[in-house]
Design a protein around this motif. Structure first.
Motif, PDB file in Angstrom:
ATOM      1  N   UNK A  34     -52.508 -28.252 -59.731  1.00 26.69           N
ATOM      2  CA  UNK A  34     -53.510 -28.961 -60.525  1.00 26.69           C
ATOM      3  C   UNK A  34     -53.744 -30.341 -59.917  1.00 26.69           C
ATOM      4  N   UNK A  35     -54.988 -30.803 -59.951  1.00 26.12           N
ATOM      5  CA  UNK A  35     -55.278 -32.139 -59.443  1.00 26.12           C
ATOM      6  C   UNK A  35     -56.181 -32.889 -60.412  1.00 26.12           C
ATOM      7  N   UNK A  36     -56.114 -34.223 -60.305  1.00 22.66           N
ATOM      8  CA  UNK A  36     -56.988 -35.098 -61.082  1.00 22.66           C
ATOM      9  C   UNK A  36     -57.325 -36.312 -60.232  1.00 22.66           C
ATOM     10  N   UNK A  42     -53.216 -37.268 -68.609  1.00 17.15           N
ATOM     11  CA  UNK A  42     -53.819 -35.968 -68.886  1.00 17.15           C
ATOM     12  C   UNK A  42     -53.319 -34.914 -67.911  1.00 17.15           C
ATOM     13  N   UNK A  43     -53.145 -35.306 -66.656  1.00 18.35           N
ATOM     14  CA  UNK A  43     -52.632 -34.368 -65.658  1.00 18.35           C
ATOM     15  C   UNK A  43     -51.215 -33.928 -66.014  1.00 18.35           C
ATOM     16  N   UNK A  44     -50.393 -34.842 -66.462  1.00 13.36           N
ATOM     17  CA  UNK A  44     -49.015 -34.507 -66.837  1.00 13.36           C
ATOM     18  C   UNK A  44     -49.011 -33.557 -68.041  1.00 13.36           C
ATOM     19  N   UNK A  45     -49.892 -33.804 -69.007  1.00  6.18           N
ATOM     20  CA  UNK A  45     -49.976 -32.893 -70.168  1.00  6.18           C
ATOM     21  C   UNK A  45     -50.363 -31.482 -69.728  1.00  6.18           C
ATOM     22  N   UNK A  67     -45.263 -39.449 -60.414  1.00  5.83           N
ATOM     23  CA  UNK A  67     -43.920 -38.928 -60.160  1.00  5.83           C
ATOM     24  C   UNK A  67     -42.971 -39.252 -61.312  1.00  5.83           C
ATOM     25  N   UNK A  68     -43.031 -40.490 -61.821  1.00  2.98           N
ATOM     26  CA  UNK A  68     -42.122 -40.901 -62.890  1.00  2.98           C
ATOM     27  C   UNK A  68     -42.441 -40.173 -64.197  1.00  2.98           C
ATOM     28  N   UNK A  69     -43.715 -40.031 -64.491  1.00  2.00           N
ATOM     29  CA  UNK A  69     -44.083 -39.389 -65.765  1.00  2.00           C
ATOM     30  C   UNK A  69     -43.798 -37.887 -65.744  1.00  2.00           C
ATOM     31  N   UNK A  70     -43.857 -37.271 -64.582  1.00  2.00           N
ATOM     32  CA  UNK A  70     -43.452 -35.869 -64.488  1.00  2.00           C
ATOM     33  C   UNK A  70     -41.956 -35.733 -64.774  1.00  2.00           C
ATOM     34  N   UNK A  73     -41.212 -36.198 -68.422  1.00  2.00           N
ATOM     35  CA  UNK A  73     -41.637 -35.048 -69.235  1.00  2.00           C
ATOM     36  C   UNK A  73     -40.789 -33.812 -68.972  1.00  2.00           C
ATOM     37  N   UNK A  74     -39.753 -33.958 -68.167  1.00  2.00           N
ATOM     38  CA  UNK A  74     -38.893 -32.814 -67.851  1.00  2.00           C
ATOM     39  C   UNK A  74     -39.531 -31.836 -66.888  1.00  2.00           C
ATOM     40  N   UNK A  75     -40.420 -32.350 -66.039  1.00  2.00           N
ATOM     41  CA  UNK A  75     -41.152 -31.489 -65.097  1.00  2.00           C
ATOM     42  C   UNK A  75     -40.731 -31.781 -63.659  1.00  2.00           C
ATOM     43  N   UNK A  76     -39.440 -31.867 -63.429  1.00  2.00           N
ATOM     44  CA  UNK A  76     -38.942 -32.178 -62.088  1.00  2.00           C
ATOM     45  C   UNK A  76     -39.255 -31.074 -61.087  1.00  2.00           C
TER      46      UNK A  76
END
Length: 386
Positions: A34-36, A42-45, A67-70, A73-76
């Motif tokens: 996915x890209x934004x 919004x991309x992280x959601x 990178x930090x928000x991923x 959000x537990x999306x490592x």
């Protein structure tokens, strides 16, 4: 076999509609990337919902934030990436089967060419790639055995209406692109139009830039140029007719006077589903036409005096060379300035006219040439506006 999709422009209107369609077919499609542009949150959601392998933010300055928000959000397991090169990289990956190009503007050029060179199925909603890339893009698609399926409702309609035409039948045909007429079809005082008014499209839900282009009819001009390259028709074989109800999305008239029209509700999920499933037809979840409730279908000629940018598009298509690149770049910068209240609504067309008259570079023969002309046209346009 599950098809893996790289969705470029996931947070825009086309991107959201694509995800709506994909959600109906979890056994057929997987969102691989996915890209934004700049909407990190919004991309992280979306990543939390769709669990892609990669997430790309086009604005490189926001890479650390993504990178930090991923991680937060537990999306490592989602790999963060940034920049134009990353967009080109993900559409070229061997794991990716389908590239959905829903980026607005010339920023979509490089990844569109990258997907074509990688031989992907391209679901193309980026007009500028064809407007600026023209013959070079179509040649690349053919040479690399890629599949280019237009997502714009008008070109998707023409694609369908030409599906069974023999080469001889195509040679004697003409294309009829329909236009809603935008929000100012019956407004004659356009000098004081505001950005909010220009973005209030009567039929379609679109981003700001495309909405303004629809209000000036530049959107239709870009579609005329695009149709010429996509389907191999000359400017004299392409007409535009204003159809305010947006029920007929475009038509093909054949030499015997027979006209084939593609109809449907004004919902982008329909052409997206058609392109994803082609040659099979998929139900994209759009509403169905109720002919018993359709009172009027009207048609009229576009007003080229009030909306000259449609005429400019025909002019650049006939003149060839790099004229379409200049027009597209000038329009993008002028629309950006209008949305920031730096110029008036009618100044968009005036700026485009000035650029067409003052910057006439040689024809582009490579992607690098196209990007260089685009960059210079933007620089000159900013000077004109200043």
């Amino acid at each position: 076999m599950v098809q893996k999709i790289a969705l470029l422009g996931a947070t825009g209107s086309i991107g959201r509609s694509t995800l709506d369609v994909v959600s109906l077919y979890p056994d057929r499609y997987e969102i691989y990337a996915l890209t934004a542009g700049s909407r990190v949150d919004e991309l992280v959601r979306l990543c939390a919902k769709w669990q892609p392998k990669m997430a790309v933010i086009a604005d490189e300055s926001r890479y650390a934030e993504l990178a930090q928000k991923l991680l937060d959000a537990g999306l490592s397991h989602v790999t963060p990436m940034a920049g134009s090169a990353a967009l080109c990289e993900i559409v070229s990956l061997p794991q990716v089967d389908v590239a959905v190009l829903a980026i607005v503007g010339a920023a979509g050029l490089a990844p569109t060419f990258a997907a074509a060179k990688a031989g992907k199925r391209l679901l193309l909603a980026n007009k500028e790639s064809v407007v600026c890339g023209g013959e070079l893009l179509m040649r690349t698609v053919k040479a690399c055995h890629a599949e280019l399926l237009p997502v714009d409702s008008e070109h998707n309609a023409i694609f369908q209406c030409l599906a069974s035409a023999t080469p001889a039948a195509r040679a004697g045909a003409r294309l009829i692109l329909t236009a809603s007429g935008g929000p100012f079809r019956h407004r004659y005082d356009l000098e004081n139009v505001t950005p909010a008014q220009a973005c209030a499209h009567p039929n379609w839900s679109m981003g700001q830039k495309i909405s303004v282009d629809s209000a000036t009819l530049m959107n239709k001009g870009l579609e005329v140029i695009e149709a010429s390259w996509l389907f191999g028709f000359t400017p004299d074989q392409i007409d535009v007719v204003v159809h305010p109800q947006s029920i007929i999305h475009s038509m093909v008239e054949y030499a015997d006077g027979c006209v084939l029209a593609q109809m449907g509700t004004p919902d982008m999920k329909t052409p997206i589903a058609y392109s994803l499933g082609w040659p099979e037809r998929l139900d994209g979840g759009s509403g169905r036409l109720d002919f018993t409730k359709m009172r009027d279908m009207t048609f009229e000629a576009p007003d080229l005096e009030r909306f000259p940018q449609l005429a400019y598009a025909y002019e650049t298509l006939r003149s060839g060379g790099a004229a379409s690149i200049v027009l597209n770049a000038a329009n993008e910068i002028a629309v950006e300035a209008f949305l920031k209240n730096k110029i008036g609504f009618l100044d968009i067309a005036r700026t485009c006219r000035t650029m067409m008259d003052t910057y006439q570079p040689s024809a582009a023969t490579t992607l690098e040439d196209i990007l260089a002309i685009d960059l210079e046209a933007r620089r000159r346009t900013r000077e004109v506006i200043a």
